[in-house]
Design an enzyme around this catalytic site. Structure first.
Site, PDB file in Angstrom:
ATOM      1  N   CYS A  13     -31.271  13.954   8.091  1.00 50.81           N
ATOM      2  CA  CYS A  13     -31.095  13.565   6.433  1.00 50.81           C
ATOM      3  C   CYS A  13     -30.065  13.838   5.887  1.00 50.81           C
ATOM      4  CB  CYS A  13     -32.322  14.181   5.792  1.00 50.81           C
ATOM      5  SG  CYS A  13     -32.183  16.087   5.908  1.00 50.81           S
ATOM      6  N   ASP A 423       2.979 -12.094  -2.056  1.00 49.05           N
ATOM      7  CA  ASP A 423       4.302 -12.107  -1.524  1.00 49.05           C
ATOM      8  C   ASP A 423       4.495 -13.623  -0.814  1.00 49.05           C
ATOM      9  OD1 ASP A 423       6.837 -11.587   0.128  1.00 49.05           O
ATOM     10  OD2 ASP A 423       5.744 -11.839   1.701  1.00 49.05           O
ATOM     11  N   ASP A 627       7.183  -5.231   2.012  1.00 50.62           N
ATOM     12  CA  ASP A 627       6.140  -5.313   1.120  1.00 50.62           C
ATOM     13  C   ASP A 627       5.203  -4.194   0.915  1.00 50.62           C
ATOM     14  OD1 ASP A 627       6.190  -8.076   0.272  1.00 50.62           O
ATOM     15  OD2 ASP A 627       5.201  -8.534   2.345  1.00 50.62           O
TER      16      ASP A 627
END
Length: 736
Positions: A13, A423, A627
């Site tokens: 649980c 890009d 990038d």
């Protein structure tokens, strides 16, 4: 800091998960512990110098669970272990029910049966002491550590019912002498444990399906490799291959590890990683990826990345970490689960006290039934499963569709994105030069000349030469002997075959070799150069014959993808290091209104920051090292799968096939997953908000209704299974 995933055994649980998390998090040397209840694993970030996995295992065992610390994962063994675990859970539930059914029948329908209570005791004893013993063992270990969990509720409820019934069986005269009928509740104890065991079996079956994506990825891994050691070729398990080992690969074999070809050549089916159906040609020095399929040639590779460092292992780890990471909505559920059990115990005790002092006769019986029912019905299984199961299915669904999500928190952010910075090269465009036009300068098509061009360019390794040979594939043949072949740096190639001398190169080469170019063609070339293309000229024996126009082509689906994003209300911005003419051409072709050209990595980063400062929620899409700063700065970084490792590491989402349309799919996936999480949490909370007061007896003064503990157990199990099944509905929902 070392980051590892460990399997956890014995969790049932959300509060079990919370207990494991708290215990590991409290250890010296552990920076972070994050339990994935649905996958039954824990992600731990720890300092190897301060703490060993064996110490973590001991700590987890103290509270009734176990940590599997073996590093190597054998998929077959894990599948066998999971099957055995399911079979064991199924057998437990089956035998518990087999003993509980007669208990239920005798209790409900045979009140006058001779030795009734002793028969019930005999049938209930194995259910409590054998099939349900784990509840009591874990509850005891939790109590010794001053903690509680769902097992505490079950153990208290069923234990109280059993002990009360046992006392009334052994000493019935005690209550009789006080005018109270000595009722027994063996059916409550045995049937509740049976129903919870059955619920856990169905839950385990359902949960095993939520991690299918990881199992499929792991199934792609190669089990053995043929390694050259000395002069001998030996076959070893893939986990024994070391960096710099030489590995022999034959046609039709899967490549076991990442590396570079040092001898031979072949074509390799990399569709698993790139999504491209055509095999990629591989020569000496080229990189090959583990688990991809060698098609035609023999070659040897030098291993560069092995074990957990391979591309496939990184993808598996990325999916696993994402499935184990917690969305803010899940952290809220965890906090509630942590205080839930003590609160429920308090409610149960208060309800029992109120019934004892203010309820109808027999007060003790009513107080006891209420206590047991509240403890049983409030088990927080559904609450614990609500978020992780939906996230696991959602992230797994993404992985199956080429969308790798690093972190579950991203699924909550994707839905709120309003600007995307893209890009250009390799993202909107293919990143590979292709011939867009072939023009004959004098006369019609000359097959012999095309064959010569194809032969010469086939020997060149220049990207523009590859573009021309790809274009001429099927139109020309490679069949000429060349007497001369010279590279002219920065200009092109000079070659001869028989009495034909060929020049293939740029305008500068033509002018230096005094090749005449018509004035109208020069003007046309200038206009086209201002667009996006490179020009390759072909002159035969000093006479210009042929012109190729080569460009970095816009991907076929880029226009559709960008239009789809704009329709979804998302602004698309394009960044490129190319010149403004190239940027304008691509922007016009794709319908992008906002673009910037000639930018450096720092410029991309600043552009993202500026959009964020204006209040936009920004996603950055890129594929290169340049990038990576912007990818890390953006609210969401999205890397193209064929991009660099640095870009992929900086991003939170990787599009395996480099398909921009998958961004829209990721947004749809985010919406669907969040909707499912909210549905799950609503029903889990709604269930407890409604069920606990009913169990406490609020309806009794109104209509005389008091919930039976057995019905409470069934309702609790059903709520958990329904949450898991609702999450699994995501699997069948198609992505756009």
């Amino acid at each position: 800091m070392t980051k590892r995933n460990f399997k956890v055994e014995g969790m049932h649980c959300a509060s079990c998960a919370s207990s494991v998390e708290s215990m590991l998090g409290s250890l010296e040397g552990v920076n972070e512990a994050r339990v994935n209840f649905a996958d039954e694993s824990v992600f731990v970030e720890y300092d190897e110098g301060e703490i060993a996995p064996s110490r973590m295992k001991e700590a987890v065992q103290q509270i009734g669970y176990d940590l599997v610390i073996e590093q190597k994962t054998d998929l077959d063994k894990e599948a066998v272990r999971e099957k055995e675990k399911l079979n064991k859970a199924g057998k437990k539930a089956f035998f518990a029910i087999a003993f509980s059914v007669p208990v239920f029948i005798v209790s409900m329908f045979l009140p006058e049966l001779p030795f009734r209570n002793w028969i019930l005791l005999t049938l209930t004893l194995p259910v409590i002491t054998w099939f349900g013993r784990e509840f009591f063992q874990i509850a005891w270990k939790q109590a010794r550590n001053g903690t509680t969990n769902m097992d505490t509720l079950v153990a208290l409820g069923t234990g109280a019912a059993f002990l009360f019934s046992l006392f009334n069986t052994l000493f019935p005269e005690y209550l009789l002498s006080r005018g109270i009928t000595p009722h027994v509740y063996y059916e409550a104890a045995s049937v509740i444990i049976s129903l919870i065991l059955l619920g856990r079996y169905f839950e385990a079956r359902a949960k095993s399906r939520t991690s299918d994506s990881i199992k499929r990825l792991m199934g792609l891994q190669v089990k053995t490799a043929k390694v050259i050691r000395g002069d001998e070729e030996i076959e070893v398990p893939v986990d024994q291959v070391e960096v710099d080992d030489i590995v022999q690969i034959r046609p039709g074999e899967k490549i076991p590890v990442d590396g570079r070809i040092i001898k031979g050549y072949s074509s390799v089916d990399e569709s698993m990683i790139t999504g491209e159906p055509l095999p990629a040609g591989k020569n000496k020095g080229d990189r090959v990826i583990g688990a991809t399929l060698n098609k035609t040639g023999n070659f040897q590779l030098r291993a560069e990345k092995v074990g957990s460092d391979t591309v496939l292992s990184q993808i598996i780890q990325m999916v696993r970490e994402a499935q184990g990471s917690k969305a803010p909505v899940q952290r809220l559920a965890d906090k509630i689960a942590a205080i839930f059990v003590p609160v429920v115990i308090a409610i149960a005790i208060v309800s029992a006290i109120i019934w004892y002092f203010t309820g109808p006769s027999p007060q003790l019986t009513y107080a006891f039934v209420t206590l047991v029912t509240v403890l049983i019905i409030a088990c927080p299984c559904a609450l614990g499963l609500a978020t992780p199961t939906a996230l696991m299915v959602g992230i797994g669904k993404g992985a199956e569709n080429g969308i790798l999500i690093k972190d579950a928190t991203i699924l909550e952010k994707v839905n709120r994105i309003d600007s995307i910075v893209v890009d250009k090269t390799g993202t909107i465009t293919t990143g590979q030069p292709v011939v867009s036009d072939m023009k004959w300068i004098t006369g019609g098509q000359d097959e012999k000349l095309l064959n010569l061009v194809y032969t010469i360019e086939s020997r060149s390794e220049h990207p523009l030469a590859d573009a021309i040979t790809d274009y001429l594939q099927g139109q020309a043949q490679n069949g000429y002997d060349l007497q001369a072949f010279d590279y002219l740096t920065g200009q092109g190639i000079q070659a001869s075959s028989g009495d034909v001398e060929l020049l293939i190169g740029n305008l500068r080469l033509m002018r230096e070799q005094n090749v005449t170019i018509p004035q109208e063609l020069v003007e046309g070339i200038k206009e086209k150069q201002e667009e996006v293309a490179s020009q390759v000229f072909v002159a035969r024996n000093g006479r210009l014959e042929l012109l190729f126009r080569i460009e970095d082509e816009v991907k076929p689906n880029s226009v559709k993808a960008i239009n789809g994003l704009r329709e979804a209300g998302i602004q698309v911005h394009m960044m490129t290091g190319d010149n403004s003419q190239v940027a304008r051409d691509v922007a016009n072709k794709t319908g992008i209104e906002h673009y910037r050209a000639g930018v450096m990595p720092q410029d991309k980063l600043e552009y993202v920051k500026r959009l964020q400062a204006e209040g936009h929620r920004v996603a950055m899409v890129g594929d290169g090292i340049n990038d990576s700063p912007a990818l890390a700065q953006a609210d969401i970084g999205i890397a193209m799968g064929q991009g660099t490792d640095v870009a992929i590491e900086s991003a939170q989402i990787t599009l395996v096939k480099g398909d921009l349309e998958k961004i829209r799919s990721a947004i749809e996936l985010s919406k669907s997953t969040l909707k499912t999480i909210k549905q799950n949490l609503f029903w889990a909370f709604f269930y407890n908000v409604i069920a606990i007061p009913i169990a406490a007896g609020v309806l009794y003064p109104v209509n005389g209704f008091l919930l039976n503990p057995m019905i409470a157990g069934a309702a609790m199990s059903f709520s958990s299974v329904s949450v898991v099944m609702n999450s699994l509905r995501l699997k069948s929902k198609p992505l756009k």
